[in-house]
Write a protein that holds these residues in place. Structure first.
Motif, PDB file in Angstrom:
ATOM      1  N   LEU A  45       0.828  -1.199   0.000  1.00  0.00           N
ATOM      2  CA  LEU A  45       0.000   0.000   0.000  1.00  0.00           C
ATOM      3  C   LEU A  45       0.868   1.257   0.000  1.00  0.00           C
ATOM      4  O   LEU A  45       0.587   2.217  -0.734  1.00  0.00           O
ATOM      5  N   ALA A  46       1.925   1.256   0.819  1.00  0.00           N
ATOM      6  CA  ALA A  46       2.816   2.419   0.869  1.00  0.00           C
ATOM      7  C   ALA A  46       3.501   2.648  -0.470  1.00  0.00           C
ATOM      8  O   ALA A  46       3.705   3.798  -0.889  1.00  0.00           O
ATOM      9  N   ALA A  47       3.845   1.562  -1.170  1.00  0.00           N
ATOM     10  CA  ALA A  47       4.512   1.694  -2.465  1.00  0.00           C
ATOM     11  C   ALA A  47       3.545   2.128  -3.550  1.00  0.00           C
ATOM     12  O   ALA A  47       3.911   2.882  -4.464  1.00  0.00           O
ATOM     13  N   ALA A  48       2.299   1.660  -3.488  1.00  0.00           N
ATOM     14  CA  ALA A  48       1.340   1.948  -4.556  1.00  0.00           C
ATOM     15  C   ALA A  48       0.915   3.413  -4.566  1.00  0.00           C
ATOM     16  O   ALA A  48       0.638   3.964  -5.641  1.00  0.00           O
ATOM     17  N   THR A  49       0.872   4.038  -3.415  1.00  0.00           N
ATOM     18  CA  THR A  49       0.368   5.414  -3.337  1.00  0.00           C
ATOM     19  C   THR A  49       1.164   6.385  -4.207  1.00  0.00           C
ATOM     20  O   THR A  49       0.589   7.104  -5.026  1.00  0.00           O
ATOM     21  N   PRO A  50       2.513   6.438  -4.096  1.00  0.00           N
ATOM     22  CA  PRO A  50       3.258   7.351  -4.979  1.00  0.00           C
ATOM     23  C   PRO A  50       3.226   6.922  -6.437  1.00  0.00           C
ATOM     24  O   PRO A  50       3.339   7.774  -7.328  1.00  0.00           O
ATOM     25  N   VAL A  51       3.073   5.632  -6.707  1.00  0.00           N
ATOM     26  CA  VAL A  51       2.994   5.172  -8.095  1.00  0.00           C
ATOM     27  C   VAL A  51       1.721   5.709  -8.749  1.00  0.00           C
ATOM     28  O   VAL A  51       1.739   6.173  -9.893  1.00  0.00           O
ATOM     29  N   LEU A  52       0.610   5.642  -8.033  1.00  0.00           N
ATOM     30  CA  LEU A  52      -0.643   6.195  -8.555  1.00  0.00           C
ATOM     31  C   LEU A  52      -0.492   7.674  -8.875  1.00  0.00           C
ATOM     32  O   LEU A  52      -0.947   8.158  -9.923  1.00  0.00           O
ATOM     33  N   HIS A  53       0.164   8.399  -7.987  1.00  0.00           N
ATOM     34  CA  HIS A  53       0.382   9.830  -8.203  1.00  0.00           C
ATOM     35  C   HIS A  53       1.244  10.060  -9.435  1.00  0.00           C
ATOM     36  O   HIS A  53       0.955  10.944 -10.261  1.00  0.00           O
ATOM     37  N   SER A  54       2.290   9.264  -9.585  1.00  0.00           N
ATOM     38  CA  SER A  54       3.204   9.432 -10.719  1.00  0.00           C
ATOM     39  C   SER A  54       2.509   9.119 -12.043  1.00  0.00           C
ATOM     40  O   SER A  54       2.674   9.851 -13.036  1.00  0.00           O
TER      41      SER A  54
END
Length: 217
Positions: A45-54
């Motif tokens: 979950l912590a990794a997916a959050t910035p990926v979604l933003h990017s």
């Protein structure tokens, strides 16, 4: 947007690498959390959050300039949009699974929430698995830390692991699909030829969605 085929392929490769970071994300070390059954959730979950933003920023960059006119550019746009949409949907479902586990474990933001009653299926989880004495001692210890009985702890942990595996499997599909599409953009038909004009040459994620059971045709 007038980008070369190599530049478009590099864009998709970069997006794939970002999604791939979810697959290698590490959660807290065993024994360092007061709620160890949540550990399978935290890293992905912590990794997916910035990926979604990017990924959203990459789409915004496409729309901030005139839309790409070449088939390769349009195909790349479709790939990014499909990846962004699929990851958003997968993350939303993952968060729902997290909320369900939290509710069951009695740690819902709603202070009146109570752990869900154990079902016959859940009882089977505790009885069908032959734990060693060492394993069972560790489970009981972790359950006490999490303020759950051992059988409920096993059921909640199993739900967490299952949800985490489903989420990372979907992320792996997106990752592999973007890499496949990047190679297609780099080595496929000339820029004057149409890309993605039939089912076999649609973005990989779109193909998988169409092939999924129950998909609309």
């Amino acid at each position: 947007m007038t980008a070369t085929r190599d530049a478009l392929a590099d864009l998709l490769t970069k997006a794939a690498q970002q999604v791939g970071s979810v697959l290698t994300a590490q959660g807290p070390a065993v024994g360092t959390s007061a709620r160890p059954y949540l550990a399978p959730f935290l890293g992905p979950l912590a990794a997916a959050t910035p990926v979604l933003h990017s990924l959203s920023e990459q789409l915004d960059a496409y729309f901030s300039d005139p839309l790409p006119k070449t088939p390769a550019g349009l195909f790349t746009l479709a790939c990014l949009a499909a990846a962004n949409g699929q990851l958003n949907e997968a993350t939303a479902e993952f968060i729902t699974a997290i909320e369900s586990v939290c509710d069951r474990a009695g740690i819902s933001p709603d202070s009146s929430a109570q752990p869900t009653a154990t079902t016959d299926t859940d009882d089977a989880v505790g009885t069908a698995i032959a734990f060693t004495t060492t394993e069972w001692d560790a489970i009981q210890k972790a359950a006490r830390i999490g303020s759950l009985d051992a059988g409920e702890f096993v059921a909640v942990s199993a739900s967490a692991v299952a949800a985490s595996l489903l989420f990372t499997d979907l992320c792996r599909e997106i990752f592999e699909g973007l890499l496949t599409d990047a190679e297609y953009v780099r080595t496929g038909p000339d820029t004057d030829a149409a890309l993605g004009t039939d089912a076999e040459s649609l973005p990989t994620i779109v193909q998988r969605l169409l092939d999924a059971p129950g998909a609309a045709v």
